[in-house]
Write a protein that holds these residues in place. Sequence first.
Motif, mmCIF file in Angstrom:
data_model
loop_
_atom_site.group_PDB
_atom_site.id
_atom_site.type_symbol
_atom_site.label_atom_id
_atom_site.label_comp_id
_atom_site.label_asym_id
_atom_site.label_seq_id
_atom_site.Cartn_x
_atom_site.Cartn_y
_atom_site.Cartn_z
ATOM 1 N N ILE A 11 0.850 -1.193 0.105
ATOM 2 C CA ILE A 11 0.010 -0.085 -0.016
ATOM 3 C C ILE A 11 0.996 1.189 0.091
ATOM 4 O O ILE A 11 1.963 1.533 0.955
ATOM 5 N N SER A 15 -1.742 6.476 0.038
ATOM 6 C CA SER A 15 -2.807 5.909 0.274
ATOM 7 C C SER A 15 -3.057 5.914 1.648
ATOM 8 O O SER A 15 -4.234 6.020 2.234
ATOM 9 N N ILE A 19 -5.900 7.687 3.870
ATOM 10 C CA ILE A 19 -6.952 6.888 4.971
ATOM 11 C C ILE A 19 -6.831 7.568 6.098
ATOM 12 O O ILE A 19 -7.850 7.824 6.967
ATOM 13 N N CYS A 34 -9.685 -0.068 5.542
ATOM 14 C CA CYS A 34 -8.774 -0.897 5.278
ATOM 15 C C CYS A 34 -9.121 -2.581 5.373
ATOM 16 O O CYS A 34 -8.841 -3.144 4.309
ATOM 17 N N LEU A 37 -10.502 -2.419 1.906
ATOM 18 C CA LEU A 37 -9.594 -2.374 0.818
ATOM 19 C C LEU A 37 -8.887 -3.887 0.817
ATOM 20 O O LEU A 37 -8.763 -4.534 -0.384
ATOM 21 N N VAL A 50 -7.897 3.606 -2.797
ATOM 22 C CA VAL A 50 -8.340 3.913 -1.719
ATOM 23 C C VAL A 50 -9.454 4.965 -1.698
ATOM 24 O O VAL A 50 -10.524 4.884 -1.215
ATOM 25 N N THR A 53 -12.657 2.820 -2.984
ATOM 26 C CA THR A 53 -13.218 2.276 -1.767
ATOM 27 C C THR A 53 -13.838 3.284 -1.001
ATOM 28 O O THR A 53 -14.810 2.901 -0.261
ATOM 29 N N SER A 54 -13.199 4.082 -0.468
ATOM 30 C CA SER A 54 -13.987 5.171 0.468
ATOM 31 C C SER A 54 -15.289 5.677 -0.375
ATOM 32 O O SER A 54 -16.364 5.759 0.599
#
Length: 147
Positions: A11, A15, A19, A34, A37, A50, A53-54
């Motif tokens: 990662i 990233s 996060i 996480c 992810l 990231v 996914t957020s």
Amino acid sequence: RKIFTKHKRTIAQDSLDFICDWTLCHTFYVQYLCNQLFAKGKTEIDLNHVKETSAEVLQLLENGFYQYRNLLSEFQWKVLRAVSKSGQLYHPNSNDFIKGNNFGTPSSVNRALEALVEKEMIFYNAAVDKPYYETYNKFLMRWMQGN
């Protein structure tokens, strides 16, 4: 990073920085993001993954956020949105906050804040030199900041 590395995944530092910034380093939200992810199974995670996914997390939780809206008065919802957009609200009775959000009077804002604190939608941090209000649920806060 250690957990990702332990499971043969990498990662990027930007990233990890995103996060931590996006979740304000709150353990639950960091771990939740996480975990999402990690569940995707990618071996190399970059900033685009990231951010994607957020956005997916917020979309997944969106129905629940609308439920909150149904449980609050329209004015409480507007105050919650304004607090969320500010991140940390230090001066809820300032002219900038009141007039900038068309809230009318400071007393109506104070009543809404009291109700939101009681409902645990907003946290009042009085244990610092400069007390402030902030949205409890960081995912809700990020969703409101984007809407």
